[in-house]
Each structure stands twice: as C-alpha cells, then as structure tokens.
Design a protein around this motif. Structure first.
Motif, PDB file in Angstrom:
ATOM      1  N   ASN A 186      -3.633  38.872  -3.880  1.00 45.64           N
ATOM      2  CA  ASN A 186      -3.492  38.520  -5.290  1.00 45.64           C
ATOM      3  C   ASN A 186      -3.657  37.031  -5.557  1.00 45.64           C
ATOM      4  OD1 ASN A 186      -2.664  40.922  -7.098  1.00 45.64           O
ATOM      5  ND2 ASN A 186      -1.473  41.251  -5.235  1.00 45.64           N
ATOM      6  N   GLY A 187      -3.814  36.258  -4.487  1.00 48.33           N
ATOM      7  CA  GLY A 187      -3.959  34.812  -4.632  1.00 48.33           C
ATOM      8  C   GLY A 187      -2.628  34.121  -4.451  1.00 48.33           C
ATOM      9  N   ILE A 188      -2.566  33.173  -3.528  1.00 50.92           N
ATOM     10  CA  ILE A 188      -1.293  32.531  -3.219  1.00 50.92           C
ATOM     11  C   ILE A 188      -0.736  31.799  -4.435  1.00 50.92           C
ATOM     12  CG2 ILE A 188      -2.356  30.419  -2.316  1.00 50.92           C
ATOM     13  CD1 ILE A 188       0.855  32.243  -1.048  1.00 50.92           C
ATOM     14  N   LEU A 189      -1.592  31.257  -5.294  1.00 54.03           N
ATOM     15  CA  LEU A 189      -1.100  30.569  -6.490  1.00 54.03           C
ATOM     16  C   LEU A 189      -0.405  31.542  -7.439  1.00 54.03           C
ATOM     17  CD1 LEU A 189      -4.101  28.195  -7.280  1.00 54.03           C
ATOM     18  CD2 LEU A 189      -2.021  27.683  -5.991  1.00 54.03           C
ATOM     19  N   ASN A 190      -0.964  32.729  -7.588  1.00 54.36           N
ATOM     20  CA  ASN A 190      -0.373  33.734  -8.469  1.00 54.36           C
ATOM     21  C   ASN A 190       0.930  34.277  -7.894  1.00 54.36           C
ATOM     22  OD1 ASN A 190      -2.712  33.670 -10.282  1.00 54.36           O
ATOM     23  ND2 ASN A 190      -3.779  34.603  -8.553  1.00 54.36           N
ATOM     24  N   ILE A 191       0.975  34.432  -6.573  1.00 51.48           N
ATOM     25  CA  ILE A 191       2.208  34.884  -5.925  1.00 51.48           C
ATOM     26  C   ILE A 191       3.309  33.841  -6.103  1.00 51.48           C
ATOM     27  CG2 ILE A 191       3.236  35.399  -3.668  1.00 51.48           C
ATOM     28  CD1 ILE A 191       0.537  36.715  -2.942  1.00 51.48           C
ATOM     29  N   LEU A 192       2.956  32.571  -5.983  1.00 47.32           N
ATOM     30  CA  LEU A 192       3.947  31.512  -6.174  1.00 47.32           C
ATOM     31  C   LEU A 192       4.370  31.404  -7.634  1.00 47.32           C
ATOM     32  CD1 LEU A 192       2.523  28.826  -3.753  1.00 47.32           C
ATOM     33  CD2 LEU A 192       4.686  30.042  -3.511  1.00 47.32           C
ATOM     34  N   ASP A 193       3.462  31.661  -8.565  1.00 45.89           N
ATOM     35  CA  ASP A 193       3.853  31.704  -9.985  1.00 45.89           C
ATOM     36  C   ASP A 193       4.910  32.782 -10.204  1.00 45.89           C
ATOM     37  OD1 ASP A 193       2.089  29.686 -10.679  1.00 45.89           O
ATOM     38  OD2 ASP A 193       0.528  31.050 -11.429  1.00 45.89           O
TER      39      ASP A 193
END
Length: 275
Positions: A186-193
């Motif tokens: 899902n994309g590390i940026l989206n997971i961190l969001d």
C-alpha cells in the motif's frame, strides 16, 4: 526487545539460508512472535542454527496473502500447533502475478487455511497492551507502480489487487512503537499516515520491504517515486530497516538521503536497535 531476521533475500549470518521471502522473529516481554514465515522451511532451519526455539512462539502474524511470507506456516505447524495465527480474511483469496509467460499463482498454500489456530480478521485488532494489528490503508501516495501486475482471480477473471489483505504489526514497548509491515504494498508513506491517524505519533522504528523491486531498470518516474519517498521518510525521527522487496538499486537510491536512519535486513542477522 530482541529482533532477528530469520529469512530474507540476502545472506547475513554465516551458514543461514536465504531466498526471496521474509520472516522476522521478535521477543518481547510477553510474547514470542513470528512476523511472516518466508516461502518454505528455511526460516525454521535458520532458527535451529541460531539457537531459537520456535516451539515457544505464541503469535504468528501474516502481513498479507502472498506465498513468500506465508508458506513456511505448515513447517512451523509440525513443531508448534498452538501459536495463534493472525491474518486478514481476504488473505485467503487467490492472488496472481501476471507475467509474460502467463499468470503465476502467488497466493498462500491452501492447507494453511485448514489449521485450527487461525484467527481471521476483518480489520485491525488489539491483542493486548503490547501487540496490535493495523489495517485500513487507503492512501495512494507514491504507490508502487510494480503493483499493477498483481491481481486477484475472481469468478469474473483477474482484477487489480487493492491490497486490502495487507496488515501491519504494531508492538509497544517502554512508550515506543515498532511497526512491522511485510512488503508495504500500500506504500510505506500511506501506511505511516494511517499509523499516525491511529496512534497519534510516528513509530520509533519500522521494519518493512518497500516494494520497489522490479526485473528491469527504473524509469525516471520510478526513480522519483523512490527518492521522494526517501525524502519524506527523512523528515521523520524514525529508523528504518528494509530488505526483501525493496531491492538493492532502490536501497542505494535511498541510503544517501536517509543516512544512518536506513539499514538493510539480511537473513539470520540480529538487529541492534538504537538506544
């Protein structure tokens, strides 16, 4: 906390096996956890070599429904049939990679679905005050372009995988959060969001592939995705440990940007966490 990479694509500890897959062994105050098991019995072989008793594992966390993270589970079941196995219900669907030679099945072994100690989840959950499961990744910032070839086979045919079967393991220890995400499809940026929305902070450390691996050279757009991802990660106070589906070329692009806050995972290697 003690963290050992039991399986990864690259060699680490001497004599340990390595192959395309990921498995991490985690010891906490309350639990012995396997975050994924790799594609075969290699994680078990490495555990024996490293003196890790897998019969004491009480939690198995399956990050998503792909064989290279799940198909070691039947090998664990031969020595440990009581560990609670947590996976999203949709991880049991039929997943394929569409390749030039035709569709290739990349879903999990179906005999895993018959094990009596599975816990099917329909979203996140809290196991206890130390362990929780994070889901609900809906963003698409810097979404990996290599995901386009990954499909679900339904009665109507192949459809794009939305990666709703992906989940992240969150461990809380001494006021710090540690995030384990197998491939971050899902994309590390989206997971961190999503992590920040649920926990109200950034994790102290992240252990995850970034899914930038591809068989051909990166396009300029893909290089931008990788470097911009690294730039965003560099603004956080988080330490990142990555490997498996990240790929060495992507790691080399990210390392100058993240410096000593980016570390490579290797099979059989124990992770030295910062104080």
């Amino acid at each position: 906390m003690r963290i050992i990479t039991l399986m990864e694509n690259t060699p680490g500890s001497e004599l340990c096996r390595y192959t395309h897959g990921l498995s991490m062994y985690i010891e906490t105050a309350k639990h012995r956890i396997l975050a994924d098991t790799g594609p075969d019995d290699g994680f078990r072989y490495n555990a024996e070599l490293l003196g890790i008793d897998l019969s004491g594992v009480d939690i198995v966390f399956l990050s998503h429904g792909h064989y290279d993270h799940a198909d070691g589970i039947p090998h664990l079941a031969l020595i440990n049939g009581q560990a609670d196995i947590y996976l999203q219900r949709s991880a049991a669907l039929d997943y394929y990679a569409l390749e030039n030679s035709g569709p290739r099945y990349i879903g999990i072994r179906k005999d895993i679905l018959d094990l009596p100690n599975l816990h099917y989840l329909d979203g996140g959950c809290t196991v206890d005050d130390e362990v929780s499961v994070l889901t609900g990744f809906t963003g698409r910032r810097r979404f990996s372009r290599s995901n386009r070839e990954l499909k679900i086979k339904l009665d109507i045919g192949f459809v794009q995988d939305s990666f709703a079967h992906e989940q992240a393991l969150v461990i809380r220890e001494k006021g710090r959060y540690y995030l384990f995400s197998g491939c971050a499809h899902n994309g590390i940026l989206n997971i961190l969001d999503r992590f920040r929305a649920v926990y109200g902070c950034d994790p102290f450390a992240v252990f995850s592939g970034f899914h930038f691996m591809k068989p051909s050279a990166y396009t300029p757009e893909e290089v931008e995705d990788i470097t911009e991802t690294a730039q965003e990660l560099s603004r956080l106070g988080t330490v990142f440990y990555t490997g498996h589906c990240t790929s060495l070329p992507a790691y080399r692009l990210m390392k100058p940007i993240l410096g000593d806050r980016l570390h490579a995972l290797h099979s059989g290697a124990e992770i030295a966490l910062p104080a």
